[in-house]
Design an enzyme around this catalytic site. Structure first.
Site, PDB file in Angstrom:
ATOM      1  CE  LYS A  20      -8.007  27.949  15.208  1.00 30.68           C
ATOM      2  NZ  LYS A  20      -9.026  27.227  14.418  1.00 30.68           N
ATOM      3  NE  ARG A  42     -13.175  31.879  16.340  1.00 31.76           N
ATOM      4  CZ  ARG A  42     -12.764  31.008  17.235  1.00 31.76           C
ATOM      5  NH1 ARG A  42     -11.682  31.213  17.933  1.00 31.76           N
ATOM      6  NH2 ARG A  42     -13.448  29.902  17.447  1.00 31.76           N
ATOM      7  NE  ARG A  78     -13.059  19.774  17.894  1.00 29.63           N
ATOM      8  CZ  ARG A  78     -12.740  20.995  17.443  1.00 29.63           C
ATOM      9  NH1 ARG A  78     -11.484  21.297  17.196  1.00 29.63           N
ATOM     10  NH2 ARG A  78     -13.681  21.890  17.238  1.00 29.63           N
ATOM     11  NE  ARG A  98     -15.189  22.797  20.916  1.00 31.33           N
ATOM     12  CZ  ARG A  98     -14.385  23.661  20.292  1.00 31.33           C
ATOM     13  NH1 ARG A  98     -13.078  23.440  20.265  1.00 31.33           N
ATOM     14  NH2 ARG A  98     -14.866  24.731  19.711  1.00 31.33           N
ATOM     15  NE  ARG A 107     -17.233  26.077  15.981  1.00 26.76           N
ATOM     16  CZ  ARG A 107     -16.573  24.963  16.284  1.00 26.76           C
ATOM     17  NH1 ARG A 107     -17.225  23.835  16.411  1.00 26.76           N
ATOM     18  NH2 ARG A 107     -15.286  24.992  16.468  1.00 26.76           N
TER      19      ARG A 107
HETATM   20  P1  AMP Z   1     -12.494  27.610  19.750  1.00 30.57           P
HETATM   21  O1  AMP Z   1     -12.130  26.646  20.813  1.00 30.57           O
HETATM   22  O2  AMP Z   1     -11.375  28.540  19.399  1.00 30.57           O
HETATM   23  O3  AMP Z   1     -13.094  26.939  18.530  1.00 30.57           O
HETATM   24  O4  AMP Z   1     -13.660  28.547  20.348  1.00 30.57           O
HETATM   25  C1  AMP Z   1     -14.894  27.987  20.758  1.00 30.57           C
HETATM   26  C2  AMP Z   1     -15.958  29.060  20.838  1.00 30.57           C
HETATM   27  O5  AMP Z   1     -15.567  30.054  21.804  1.00 30.57           O
HETATM   28  C3  AMP Z   1     -16.175  29.860  19.542  1.00 30.57           C
HETATM   29  O6  AMP Z   1     -17.040  29.197  18.628  1.00 30.57           O
HETATM   30  C4  AMP Z   1     -16.774  31.130  20.093  1.00 30.57           C
HETATM   31  O7  AMP Z   1     -18.117  30.962  20.506  1.00 30.57           O
HETATM   32  C5  AMP Z   1     -15.933  31.352  21.361  1.00 30.57           C
HETATM   33  N1  AMP Z   1     -14.708  32.116  21.076  1.00 30.57           N
HETATM   34  C6  AMP Z   1     -13.408  31.682  21.148  1.00 30.57           C
HETATM   35  N2  AMP Z   1     -12.548  32.648  20.823  1.00 30.57           N
HETATM   36  C7  AMP Z   1     -13.310  33.734  20.530  1.00 30.57           C
HETATM   37  C8  AMP Z   1     -13.017  35.057  20.104  1.00 30.57           C
HETATM   38  N3  AMP Z   1     -11.746  35.461  19.878  1.00 30.57           N
HETATM   39  N4  AMP Z   1     -14.058  35.914  19.902  1.00 30.57           N
HETATM   40  C9  AMP Z   1     -15.333  35.525  20.106  1.00 30.57           C
HETATM   41  N5  AMP Z   1     -15.687  34.289  20.486  1.00 30.57           N
HETATM   42  C10 AMP Z   1     -14.691  33.391  20.700  1.00 30.57           C
END
Ligand code: AMP
Length: 217
Positions: A15, A90, A129, A161, A172
């Site tokens: 994504k 999410r 990554r 990360r 996750r």
């Molecule tokens: P991502 O970069 O989209 O994988 O997001 C990294 C982390 O940010 C996730 O594992 C969550 O801890 C937090 N996060 C991102 N988007 C959301 C969301 N819509 N709701 C809750 N936590 C989020």
């Protein structure tokens, strides 16, 4: 072109790799809640301090906090004609909150773009990554930088990360993505929103081509 789009898929589906270019092509801003949260953590803001422990554990940050942040973002002038959401909603509660925000704008979600990638491929991708300061994503094997560990564009060190550690990735995928995020897809199917599924396996360029072919010009 404008419109409210959502790019959907498990962590590691691509994504964040595909969305910036896709958003530019659609003429809308790329709105990635994960990027926004990481910027807040880095900047040490109150929001970042509140979000950090959940993020490091691979858990979801509270709906209240994320929905407020997203609501403010899509109220900005550059999002008036639409946006490409990445990483939000999410869970179903967030999807319902988004429905309310979009209803208030008088314009529902136009399309859910699903990047379809099996679990083994996701784990392989996440384990290599590397992320640049500006958010550009590399992979040690599949999309390496010209000099190991260094961003091609800014020459700064790439980072891993904290939530890309193997145990956290499993949490996750299983406890968050399968249990909480996948039902969001059913939510939009039930609402009759157009769903376009794209094969997300293979190279960045191959997936980009499939996305372009799948989207109405
Ligand atoms: P991502 O970069 O989209 O994988 O997001 C990294 C982390 O940010 C996730 O594992 C969550 O801890 C937090 N996060 C991102 N988007 C959301 C969301 N819509 N709701 C809750 N936590 C989020």
């Amino acid at each position: 072109m404008g419109g409210a789009f959502l790019i959907f898929g498990p962590p590691g589906a691509g994504k964040g790799t595909q969305a910036p270019r896709l958003a530019a092509r659609l003429g809308v801003p790329h709105v990635a809640t994960g990027d926004m949260l990481r910027a807040n953590v880095k900047g040490g803001t109150p929001l970042g301090i509140e979000a950090k422990s959940a993020m490091d554990a691979g858990e979801l940050v509270s709906d209240d906090l994320v929905v407020r942040m997203l609501g403010e973002r899509i109220a900005a002038p550059d999002a008036a004609d639409g946006f490409l959401l990445d990483g939000f909603p999410r869970n179903v509660a967030q999807a319902e909150a988004l429905d309310a925000l979009l209803a208030a704008r008088g314009r529902p979600l136009d399309c859910v773009l699903v990047l379809d990638v099996p679990e083994e491929e996701v784990v392989r991708r996440i384990s290599g990554r590397l992320v640049a300061q500006n958010g550009r994503i590399y992979h040690e094997l599949y999309d390496p930088p010209a000099s190991p560990g260094i961003d091609d564009e800014q020459g700064l060190p790439l980072e891993r990360r904290p939530d890309d550690e193997p145990d956290v990735v499993r949490n996750r995928y299983r406890n968050v993505y399968l249990a909480q995020t996948l039902p969001v897809r059913d939510h939009y199917r039930a609402a009759g929103v157009l769903e376009i599924v794209v094969d997300g396996t293979g190279s960045t360029a191959a997936v980009a081509e499939r996305l372009d072919a799948a989207l109405p010009a």
